[in-house]
Structures are given as structure tokens and as C-alpha cells.
Design a protein around this motif. Structure first.
Motif, PDB file in Angstrom:
ATOM      1  N   VAL A   3       0.862  -1.178   0.000  1.00 48.81           N
ATOM      2  CA  VAL A   3       0.000   0.000   0.000  1.00 48.81           C
ATOM      3  C   VAL A   3       0.895   1.223   0.000  1.00 48.81           C
ATOM      4  O   VAL A   3       1.764   1.368   0.857  1.00 48.81           O
ATOM      5  CB  VAL A   3      -0.929   0.005   1.236  1.00 48.81           C
ATOM      6  CG1 VAL A   3      -1.793   1.249   1.243  1.00 48.81           C
ATOM      7  CG2 VAL A   3      -1.795  -1.248   1.247  1.00 48.81           C
ATOM      8  N   GLU A  38      -9.360   2.228   3.387  1.00 50.00           N
ATOM      9  CA  GLU A  38      -9.053   0.928   2.806  1.00 50.00           C
ATOM     10  C   GLU A  38      -9.920  -0.105   3.521  1.00 50.00           C
ATOM     11  O   GLU A  38     -10.339   0.110   4.661  1.00 50.00           O
ATOM     12  CB  GLU A  38      -7.574   0.574   2.975  1.00 50.00           C
ATOM     13  CG  GLU A  38      -7.162   0.389   4.431  1.00 50.00           C
ATOM     14  CD  GLU A  38      -5.799  -0.263   4.614  1.00 50.00           C
ATOM     15  OE1 GLU A  38      -5.178  -0.674   3.619  1.00 50.00           O
ATOM     16  OE2 GLU A  38      -5.347  -0.355   5.777  1.00 50.00           O
ATOM     17  N   ARG A  57      -9.180  -0.428  -3.324  1.00 54.55           N
ATOM     18  CA  ARG A  57      -9.099  -0.132  -1.894  1.00 54.55           C
ATOM     19  C   ARG A  57      -9.398  -1.353  -1.039  1.00 54.55           C
ATOM     20  O   ARG A  57      -9.215  -1.309   0.183  1.00 54.55           O
ATOM     21  CB  ARG A  57     -10.070   0.992  -1.542  1.00 54.55           C
ATOM     22  CG  ARG A  57      -9.724   2.336  -2.151  1.00 54.55           C
ATOM     23  CD  ARG A  57     -10.827   3.346  -1.914  1.00 54.55           C
ATOM     24  NE  ARG A  57     -12.052   2.959  -2.610  1.00 54.55           N
ATOM     25  CZ  ARG A  57     -13.193   3.664  -2.568  1.00 54.55           C
ATOM     26  NH1 ARG A  57     -13.242   4.776  -1.840  1.00 54.55           N
ATOM     27  NH2 ARG A  57     -14.262   3.251  -3.227  1.00 54.55           N
TER      28      ARG A  57
END
Length: 217
Positions: A3, A38, A57
Motif C-alpha cells: 500500500v 481501505e 481499496r
């Protein structure tokens, strides 16, 4: 999967063999008025495995073998990178303002609560906990639901994985002495009514968890 950004919220969803319910739970997050998040889906050894989601996400973290809800929430929290943590069971869902309400409460305390329950409970209200609440956290007759809780990620303490049930009560009894709390008195967490078993470990796990609670607390 890596991420490369820090979202405002990480929503951790623990799931096991509930693909239809899970899809609806994820959709309730994607429909939030606050879109900076997320979703970390912890697939607790579902058969078949949870497939990748079309929204970038949404991340899937596979856990094998099945470890139960305490382990799944710990795995999700460890994988999360958001500033704030929230939790969602795979058979429940958020109202569209859930993350906004959590954000408002987190401006007053590092741990915050909303109200939750079955759809018919929408107007019933719930506990209002403010400040240091260790002596009052069970006054409503039960601990606040994990799904009604949001907190700054650095305030998260791991769930005790010895509990295959009642892990939420133990978690709150350890969290409350260290973390001030705020309550936003709004119904934002919807518990689904259904006939499926709510956990794979059943009544025996709840009995064992209750005994362990008495021993610990």
C-alpha cells in the motif's frame, strides 16, 4: 500487495464462508460518505477462498487454517495502514455515515463508539460512555460491540487469541483502563438477522470463553 498511501480509515472485515453477506458488507463500506479508506478483508480459511475485489481499496488477506475472530481481527489490524481502525463482521453492515460519525468522535477521544443493533433497534439508543470508563463499560449488560468501536491505530491492543468467543468482552476490559472514550449517539452499525451460525465454534466456545473471562478478570 503493498500500500503506497495512508488512508484515513482502515476497515477490517473478518469473514468465513459467507460470500453473499461479505459482498453486502463491503458494499456498505464503499457507500460511505467519507471515501478515504481501505478495506482489509481477512479470509479466515474460507472454502473456496475469497476472490480479489474489483475496487483497489479492498485488500484480501488469507488466513490458513481457520483461527477464529480474535486471530482474524489481529491479522487485519496488523495489515492495516490507516490512521484510524474500525471493524465489521461479514454478516453486518455500516450505515452510510458510519465513518463520518467515527471521525467526529475521534476528535474528542482516541477511542469512540457509535450505537448498533438489529434494524428494529434503530431508535432504542444505547450506552453513552465518556472519558475513562473501566468501571462502567459493562453497565449496559454487555461490552460495546467491536463493530461499534473506532480507534486511533496506535491505541489498538491485540485480541487474546485464546478466546474463540467472548473475545470482545476481554478486549474491552483490557482497553478501557488505558484509553479514554467518546460516544457519538447515532445508530451506525446494523446487525443482520439470519438463521446461520454466527460463529464456527458455537455454544461450547462461549462457555469456555465465559470461564476464561472469570479467571482473567
Amino acid at each position: 500487495m503493498t500500500v503506497d498511501r495512508t488512508p484515513l480509515f482502515s476497515v477490517v472485515i473478518a469473514t468465513h464462508n459467507r460470500p453473499v453477506f461479505l459482498a453486502e458488507a463491503i458494499d456498505s463500506v464503499l457507500a460511505q460518505t467519507v471515501q478515504d479508506f481501505e478495506v482489509v478483508v481477512v479470509d479466515d480459511a474460507s472454502d473456496p477462498p475469497v476472490p480479489p475485489h474489483g475496487d483497489p481499496r479492498v485488500r484480501i488477506v488469507r488466513q490458513q487454517p481457520n483461527g477464529g475472530p480474535a486471530r482474524a481481527f489481529n491479522v487485519g489490524a496488523e495489515a492495516a495502514v490507516g490512521k484510524y481502525l474500525t471493524f465489521l463482521a461479514d454478516d453486518d453492515w455500516f450505515t452510510p455515515d458510519r465513518l463520518q460519525v467515527a471521525f467526529d468522535g475521534l476528535q474528542r477521544a482516541p477511542v469512540t463508539l457509535c450505537w448498533g443493533g438489529y434494524p428494529e433497534d434503530r431508535n432504542r439508543g444505547g450506552p453513552v460512555l465518556e472519558g475513562h470508563v473501566y468501571d462502567a463499560v459493562l453497565d449496559w449488560g454487555f461490552a460495546p460491540g467491536v463493530g461499534t468501536t473506532a480507534l486511533r491505530r496506535e491505541y489498538f491492543i491485540p485480541f487474546d487469541e485464546q478466546f474463540l468467543a467472548c473475545e470482545d468482552v476481554d478486549w474491552w476490559l483490557r482497553l478501557a483502563p488505558t484509553s479514554p472514550v467518546s460516544t457519538e449517539p447515532k445508530y451506525c452499525y446494523v446487525v443482520r438477522r439470519h438463521d446461520e451460525v454466527r460463529g464456527i465454534h458455537g455454544v461450547s466456545a462461549r462457555l469456555d470463553g465465559s470461564v476464561l473471562l472469570l479467571e482473567r478478570h
